[in-house]
Design an enzyme around this catalytic site. Sequence first.
Site, PDB file in Angstrom:
ATOM      1  N   ASP A   1      -4.380  -4.990   1.175  1.00  0.00           N
ATOM      2  CA  ASP A   1      -5.001  -4.208   2.167  1.00  0.00           C
ATOM      3  C   ASP A   1      -5.756  -4.517   2.766  1.00  0.00           C
ATOM      4  OD1 ASP A   1      -5.409  -2.478   4.444  1.00  0.00           O
ATOM      5  OD2 ASP A   1      -4.825  -0.749   3.590  1.00  0.00           O
TER       6      ASP A   1
ATOM      7  N   ASN B   1       1.176  -1.105   0.467  1.00  0.00           N
ATOM      8  CA  ASN B   1       0.278   0.014  -0.064  1.00  0.00           C
ATOM      9  C   ASN B   1       1.032   1.044   0.012  1.00  0.00           C
ATOM     10  OD1 ASN B   1      -2.226   2.189   0.709  1.00  0.00           O
ATOM     11  ND2 ASN B   1      -3.378   0.412   1.800  1.00  0.00           N
TER      12      ASN B   1
ATOM     13  N   ASN C   1      -7.595  -4.334   5.848  1.00  0.00           N
ATOM     14  CA  ASN C   1      -8.155  -3.219   6.566  1.00  0.00           C
ATOM     15  C   ASN C   1      -8.892  -3.888   7.473  1.00  0.00           C
ATOM     16  OD1 ASN C   1      -7.818  -0.332   6.141  1.00  0.00           O
ATOM     17  ND2 ASN C   1      -8.201  -0.365   4.214  1.00  0.00           N
TER      18      ASN C   1
ATOM     19  N   ASP D   1      -2.486  -6.103   6.683  1.00  0.00           N
ATOM     20  CA  ASP D   1      -1.780  -6.576   4.872  1.00  0.00           C
ATOM     21  C   ASP D   1      -1.184  -8.089   4.957  1.00  0.00           C
ATOM     22  OD1 ASP D   1      -1.233  -3.709   3.281  1.00  0.00           O
ATOM     23  OD2 ASP D   1      -0.553  -3.846   5.655  1.00  0.00           O
TER      24      ASP D   1
ATOM     25  N   ASP E   1       2.543   4.023   5.339  1.00  0.00           N
ATOM     26  CA  ASP E   1       2.543   4.248   6.241  1.00  0.00           C
ATOM     27  C   ASP E   1       2.405   2.327   6.276  1.00  0.00           C
ATOM     28  OD1 ASP E   1      -0.664   4.455   4.785  1.00  0.00           O
ATOM     29  OD2 ASP E   1      -1.266   5.600   6.780  1.00  0.00           O
ATOM     30  N   HIS E   2       2.672   1.856   5.191  1.00  0.00           N
ATOM     31  CA  HIS E   2       2.142   0.398   5.673  1.00  0.00           C
ATOM     32  C   HIS E   2       4.019   0.159   5.294  1.00  0.00           C
ATOM     33  CE1 HIS E   2      -2.143  -0.819   5.405  1.00  0.00           C
ATOM     34  NE2 HIS E   2      -1.914   0.942   4.771  1.00  0.00           N
TER      35      HIS E   2
ATOM     36  N   GLU F   1      -3.599   1.853  -3.182  1.00  0.00           N
ATOM     37  CA  GLU F   1      -4.078   3.166  -2.778  1.00  0.00           C
ATOM     38  C   GLU F   1      -3.331   3.958  -3.976  1.00  0.00           C
ATOM     39  OE1 GLU F   1      -5.738   5.213   0.699  1.00  0.00           O
ATOM     40  OE2 GLU F   1      -3.712   3.918   1.940  1.00  0.00           O
TER      41      GLU F   1
END
Length: 262
Positions: free
Chosen positions: A150, A7, A152, A223, A252-253, A34
């Site tokens: 991802d 991501n 979530n 993830d 941030d991933h 993303e």
Amino acid sequence: MKIASFNVNGIKARLHQLTAWLAEAQPDVAVLQEIKTVDEGFPTEIVEDLGWRVWAHGQKSWNGVAVLSRLPVEEIRRGLPGDDGDEQARWIEAVVVGQRHAVTVAGLYLPNGNPAPGPKYDYKLAWMERMRLRAAELLAIEVPVVMLGDYNVIPEPRDAARPESWVDDALFLPQSRAAFRRILHQGWTDALRLSDPHGSRGPFTFWDYQRQSWERDNGIRIDHALLSPQAADLMRGAGVDRDQRSREKPSDHVPVWIELDA
């Protein structure tokens, strides 16, 4: 065959990190989430110059997924079946041809769902049910399949450094975790958990930009890479490229990856 997921949190903002990681990690296949751009806005030429072909499924400013491959790709499918009115770009499939096996790779960016309860959470659960149905179809083919990206979803308390701080979040609500289990219990293998079956914490794949989450290792595992039985039989390793979170202007991933004898 090394298959990875990342991501990138905006391909234009993170192109420097993506290209450096591709050069270092050398995956054969990478699925991205993303990308936050329409297909025409993806820096295809730059990535292709590094040796990967690109298939994007994007939308303006939000969401977006892509497949990068150094191996032949026989088929591409964009969009998760089950709702012709869903315009969010969150699912892409590719049939990748390895030296020994063809592997179906599904890259996904599952909805966040916050705030919950509410329409965004309803959409998340409905999307997960559509994913469960598609996952069942993929299992029925009885070929190596990898669904990664991802999700979530924080599956278990050990997948968060501080699970108590996530109890009211859509990523950790009981309905989200139950929906994840319904998919997993169809017969999929959680590759990262298989590589560390007795781990009591992590491995984490996401650290928020706020509250010094990275510095305090206040991470979560959202993830995931799920393998069909035929893919699990071929698995040779799995891991997380944790060091990517410490890079300059990082996502941030961090990437997750698996290796198959394919």
